[in-house]
Design a protein around this motif. Structure first.
Motif, short mmCIF file in Angstrom:
data_model
loop_
_atom_site.label_atom_id
_atom_site.label_comp_id
_atom_site.label_asym_id
_atom_site.label_seq_id
_atom_site.Cartn_x
_atom_site.Cartn_y
_atom_site.Cartn_z
N THR A 261 0.82 -1.21 0.00
CA THR A 261 0.00 0.00 0.00
C THR A 261 0.86 1.26 0.00
OG1 THR A 261 -0.17 -0.28 2.39
CG2 THR A 261 -2.00 -1.08 1.07
N THR A 262 1.84 1.32 0.90
CA THR A 262 2.68 2.52 0.97
C THR A 262 3.54 2.66 -0.27
OG1 THR A 262 2.73 2.37 3.38
CG2 THR A 262 4.41 3.73 2.35
N ARG A 263 4.08 1.55 -0.76
CA ARG A 263 4.90 1.60 -1.98
C ARG A 263 4.12 2.22 -3.14
NH1 ARG A 263 6.24 -3.78 -5.40
NH2 ARG A 263 6.34 -4.65 -3.29
N VAL A 304 -5.38 0.20 -2.83
CA VAL A 304 -6.18 -1.04 -2.85
C VAL A 304 -7.51 -0.70 -3.50
CG1 VAL A 304 -7.31 -2.81 -1.47
CG2 VAL A 304 -5.05 -1.96 -0.80
N ASN A 305 -7.77 -1.30 -4.65
CA ASN A 305 -8.93 -0.96 -5.45
C ASN A 305 -10.22 -1.56 -4.91
OD1 ASN A 305 -10.45 -0.04 -7.75
ND2 ASN A 305 -10.21 -2.06 -8.69
N LEU A 306 -10.15 -2.80 -4.40
CA LEU A 306 -11.39 -3.49 -4.05
C LEU A 306 -11.16 -4.49 -2.92
CD1 LEU A 306 -11.17 -6.64 -5.27
CD2 LEU A 306 -11.42 -5.42 -7.42
N PHE A 307 -12.26 -4.83 -2.26
CA PHE A 307 -12.32 -5.98 -1.37
C PHE A 307 -13.67 -6.64 -1.54
CE2 PHE A 307 -8.76 -4.55 1.53
CZ PHE A 307 -8.02 -5.71 1.39
N HIS A 357 -12.01 10.48 2.07
CA HIS A 357 -11.76 9.38 1.13
C HIS A 357 -11.85 8.03 1.83
CE1 HIS A 357 -7.76 8.33 2.66
NE2 HIS A 357 -7.57 9.63 2.85
N LEU A 358 -11.98 6.98 1.03
CA LEU A 358 -12.05 5.62 1.56
C LEU A 358 -10.79 4.82 1.21
CD1 LEU A 358 -15.79 4.64 0.93
CD2 LEU A 358 -14.77 5.98 2.78
N GLY A 359 -9.68 5.52 1.00
CA GLY A 359 -8.44 4.84 0.66
C GLY A 359 -7.91 3.97 1.79
N PHE A 360 -8.38 4.22 3.01
CA PHE A 360 -8.01 3.36 4.14
C PHE A 360 -9.17 2.46 4.55
CE2 PHE A 360 -5.13 7.09 5.00
CZ PHE A 360 -3.95 6.42 4.70
N ARG A 402 -0.02 -5.39 -13.50
CA ARG A 402 -1.18 -6.07 -14.10
C ARG A 402 -2.01 -6.67 -12.96
NH1 ARG A 402 -2.78 -11.14 -16.06
NH2 ARG A 402 -4.02 -11.03 -17.98
N SER A 403 -2.92 -5.86 -12.43
CA SER A 403 -3.71 -6.28 -11.27
C SER A 403 -4.95 -5.42 -11.15
CB SER A 403 -2.87 -6.16 -9.99
OG SER A 403 -3.67 -6.37 -8.84
N TYR A 404 -6.10 -6.06 -10.89
CA TYR A 404 -7.33 -5.32 -10.59
C TYR A 404 -7.46 -5.06 -9.10
CZ TYR A 404 -8.61 -10.14 -9.77
OH TYR A 404 -8.59 -11.44 -9.33
N PHE A 405 -6.59 -5.66 -8.30
CA PHE A 405 -6.65 -5.54 -6.84
C PHE A 405 -5.79 -4.38 -6.33
CE2 PHE A 405 -4.92 -7.44 -2.69
CZ PHE A 405 -5.92 -6.86 -1.93
N ILE A 406 -4.53 -4.37 -6.72
CA ILE A 406 -3.60 -3.33 -6.31
C ILE A 406 -3.41 -2.34 -7.45
CG2 ILE A 406 -1.21 -2.85 -5.66
CD1 ILE A 406 -2.73 -4.13 -3.40
#
Length: 420
Positions: A261-263, A304-307, A357-360, A402-406
């Protein structure tokens, strides 16, 4: 719904499109307006059932704050489906728990992540940032922002938290990449495109972290120190302690979540500042804005795009009937551009305040445990860059994960010009 007049083609989990174009904001914007809780097609080849895509800020907050309706435990919090035989171990991880088990575990782990405990790390983090920047300046003028600055910062901070040797950072980096980057050929170690082989590489990386954490716990039990590991392994005032697999699974979560996340916030934030030079100049003129900048970076990038959650019983959300057992996926990147909440949401504004925001996360039990640490790392990193190399510039193509998650950046070539 995706075939209504004027609707774009909806596919929110195509990793190729994320690598090529980034977050699919055109699709998400349309969904927020026309179908905020959208029945998204599944993928039988990958074993994905159809799911509800939740795109509005208010609905994501509702899902996040009602774990009794939308469970992390039932089928876990990550999007991919796991076979039943792998569920039990993963359900021990805090990320995949619901209250009251999650409440107990989080209460223990919070000992090491209070605002006071994190603020005490400021000096260490400033030293790490200054050392990294000095190394870049010495090698310069060409650098890769991800490899040279954004990636090593959280890795070294994690080593500091765990009391682990800094030389372990490279293997932690590789393990984390393997677990998160399974859809990206650069992180497959030659595994090709076979999903089962990729999954097996991820399992091997997880077990390596697990073994590493087990050794670390054994050392701290034998030789306690003044660090977070010892705090978690010794009983607190309430007598509670992490036991069994709990500590090892926490370390796995910390190594991946605290690293990725921080990276990616740092990389995406620097990119945003360089692509919006007026905001970078504004920050240089008023470095005090770095505090609001950190949150605007998290909103803008949304690392983080989704959970995923699973409905525990029939309910209603956004005017749609959700059935017990349905897969419900919240898209934080969409919430962070919701026109109902943010003025000019597609404007990058380092002075944005307030910034809900909801980034966290969307609140509730799974609100980011490392929020204070992430803000501190970003603030100190950008303070250091403003102080030492304010004339950085992009010099080539930015390569995305290449990720829909990160929402990740793999490479970002820059030219550094240290302050005279």
């Amino acid at each position: 719904m995706a075939h209504l007049t004027g609707a774009p083609e909806i596919n929110l989990v195509d990793p190729d499109s994320y690598e090529r174009d980034g977050i699919p904001h055109a699709q998400l914007t349309w969904l927020r307006e026309h179908a905020p809780v959208f029945r998204h097609e599944g993928d039988p080849e990958r074993g994905w059932p159809a799911f509800w895509a939740v795109t509005r800020h208010a609905d994501i907050v509702h899902v996040s704050r009602h774990p009794e309706l939308f469970s992390s435990f039932t089928r876990l919090a990550l999007f991919d489906e796991l076979p039943d035989e792998e569920l039990a171990l993963n359900q021990l991880m805090m990320l995949n728990q619901d209250p009251p088990d999650h409440t107990r575990r989080r209460g223990i782990v919070n000992r090491g992540f209070t605002p006071r405990a994190i603020e005490a790390l400021t000096g260490h983090i400033r030293d790490i940032c200054r050392r990294l920047v000095a190394e870049v300046a010495e090698r310069g003028p060409e650098a890769d922002f991800v490899r040279d600055l954004a990636a090593p910062l959280p890795l070294q901070v994690i080593c500091e938290l765990l009391g682990a040797p800094v030389e372990d950072r490279d293997k932690i980096f590789e393990w984390s990449n393997t677990m998160i980057g399974g859809d990206d050929p650069d992180f497959r170690k030659g595994a090709g495109v076979d999903p089962e082989t990729v999954a097996e590489e991820g399992r091997k990386a997880a077990m390596a972290i697990y073994a590493y954490a087990n050794e670390l716990a054994a050392r701290r039990r034998a030789e306690p120190r003044d660090d977070i590991v010892t705090k978690l392994l010794q009983p607190g005032p309430d007598g509670e302690v992490l036991d069994g697999d709990e500590f090892e699974l926490f370390v796995l979560l910390l190594m991946v979540a605290g690293n990725e996340t921080t990276r990616n916030a740092a990389s995406g934030g620097m990119r945003a500042l360089l692509e919006h030079p007026g905001q970078w100049e504004r920050l240089k003129a008023d470095p005090g804005l770095v505090r609001t900048t950190a949150d605007e970076i998290v909103r803008w990038v949304t690392p983080v795009n989704l959970f995923r959650r699973t409905a525990t019983r029939d309910t209603e959300l956004g005017g749609e009937r959700i059935r017990e057992g349905d897969k419900v996926v919240v898209f934080y990147a969409s919430a962070n551009r919701d026109e109902r909440v943010f003025d000019d949401p597609f404007t990058f504004d380092v002075g944005r305040d307030p910034n809900p925001h909801l980034g966290f996360g969307g609140g509730g039990p799974h609100y980011c445990l490392g929020v204070h640490l992430a803000r501190l790392e970003l603030r100190v990193l950008f303070e250091t860059l403003l102080d030492t190399m304010p004339n950085m510039e992009l010099t080539g193509n930015v390569r995305r994960l290449r990720s829909y998650f990160i929402n990740g950046v793999k490479e970002m070539p820059v030219r550094v010009a240290p302050r005279a």
